[in-house]
Scaffold this active site. Sequence first.
Site, PDB file in Angstrom:
ATOM      1  N   HIS A 185      -3.263  -5.102   1.502  1.00 41.43           N
ATOM      2  CA  HIS A 185      -2.386  -5.437   2.905  1.00 41.43           C
ATOM      3  C   HIS A 185      -2.635  -6.720   3.155  1.00 41.43           C
ATOM      4  O   HIS A 185      -3.261  -7.392   4.163  1.00 41.43           O
ATOM      5  CB  HIS A 185      -3.262  -4.791   3.945  1.00 41.43           C
ATOM      6  CG  HIS A 185      -3.404  -3.253   3.905  1.00 41.43           C
ATOM      7  ND1 HIS A 185      -2.239  -2.639   4.581  1.00 41.43           N
ATOM      8  CD2 HIS A 185      -3.929  -2.251   3.291  1.00 41.43           C
ATOM      9  CE1 HIS A 185      -2.477  -1.110   4.408  1.00 41.43           C
ATOM     10  NE2 HIS A 185      -3.403  -1.067   3.772  1.00 41.43           N
TER      11      HIS A 185
ATOM     12  N   GLU B   6      -0.737  -8.004   5.526  1.00 40.22           N
ATOM     13  CA  GLU B   6      -0.356  -8.288   6.956  1.00 40.22           C
ATOM     14  C   GLU B   6      -1.869  -8.150   7.632  1.00 40.22           C
ATOM     15  O   GLU B   6      -1.931  -8.543   8.747  1.00 40.22           O
ATOM     16  CB  GLU B   6       0.323  -7.095   7.525  1.00 40.22           C
ATOM     17  CG  GLU B   6      -0.114  -5.793   7.717  1.00 40.22           C
ATOM     18  CD  GLU B   6      -0.367  -4.953   6.343  1.00 40.22           C
ATOM     19  OE1 GLU B   6      -0.258  -5.692   5.098  1.00 40.22           O
ATOM     20  OE2 GLU B   6      -0.764  -3.790   6.550  1.00 40.22           O
TER      21      GLU B   6
ATOM     22  N   CYS C  90       0.845  -1.284   0.039  1.00 36.91           N
ATOM     23  CA  CYS C  90       0.075  -0.190  -0.182  1.00 36.91           C
ATOM     24  C   CYS C  90       0.834   1.118  -0.066  1.00 36.91           C
ATOM     25  O   CYS C  90       1.600   1.604  -1.139  1.00 36.91           O
ATOM     26  CB  CYS C  90      -1.130   0.107   1.183  1.00 36.91           C
ATOM     27  SG  CYS C  90      -2.416   1.136   0.870  1.00 36.91           S
TER      28      CYS C  90
HETATM   29  N1  GLN Z   1      -3.807   6.324   1.039  1.00 35.65           N
HETATM   30  C1  GLN Z   1      -2.489   6.199   1.590  1.00 35.65           C
HETATM   31  C2  GLN Z   1      -1.278   6.844   0.889  1.00 35.65           C
HETATM   32  O1  GLN Z   1      -1.845   7.448  -0.220  1.00 35.65           O
HETATM   33  C3  GLN Z   1      -2.090   4.752   1.590  1.00 35.65           C
HETATM   34  C4  GLN Z   1      -3.146   3.789   2.398  1.00 35.65           C
HETATM   35  C5  GLN Z   1      -2.541   2.726   2.940  1.00 35.65           C
HETATM   36  O2  GLN Z   1      -1.383   2.564   3.163  1.00 35.65           O
HETATM   37  N2  GLN Z   1      -3.631   1.923   3.552  1.00 35.65           N
HETATM   38  O3  GLN Z   1      -0.313   7.050   1.359  1.00 35.65           O
END
Ligand code: GLN
Length: 192
Positions: free
Chosen positions: A171, A173, A78
């Site tokens: 994610h 994790e 992410c």
């Molecule tokens: N929206 C976050 C970003 O742009 C990422 C979201 C996340 O890691 N769950 O950094």
Amino acid sequence: MKIGVLASQGAFAEHISILKQLDAEAVPVRLPEELRGVDGLIIPGGESTTISRLMSSSNLMGEIASMVGDGMPLFGTCAGMILMARNISGNTTESLGLVDITVKRNAFGRQVDSFETELEIPVLGDKPYPAIFIRAPVIERCDSGVDILARLADGTIVAARQGKLLVTAFHPELTDDLRFHRYFLDIVSGRS
Ligand code: GLN
């Protein structure tokens, strides 16, 4: 095997817990000296602008890039994926720029902030993989040399690998399916 988990901000505790379940040694990393002896590194989800700022101010940006240059495997989930991307669409956040992809932050908008979906991920076997997306980015573009590992039903790319660098928009994790972390450990040990 000793795996560092960048612990500036975000979902690092969950990664550490999964690594321990897989019998890997897992250490939180906040300072460059904590990278010593690490065989691989995970950059977790969180807020990419915040993590980027903390990485720069603690001198981790350069140290991580140099260790990757020397062959250290890296797994970004992410926000971690955003920080590993060569390009971030419409954004000036400083990234490591290690994976030849263009990512778009918060690509699903406000209405579908978070969702879970089953993905087919051939490198993990036949069983569908439960992927959790939270204010997730997507991969808009992969250059040649990048392997696409997973797509949503509409074709959107959400996981990729370039050599020893692994990125997911979701994610791993936050599920009890350990296959993605096991796949990363196979990259670290040279089995994959
Ligand atoms: N929206 C976050 C970003 O742009 C990422 C979201 C996340 O890691 N769950 O950094």
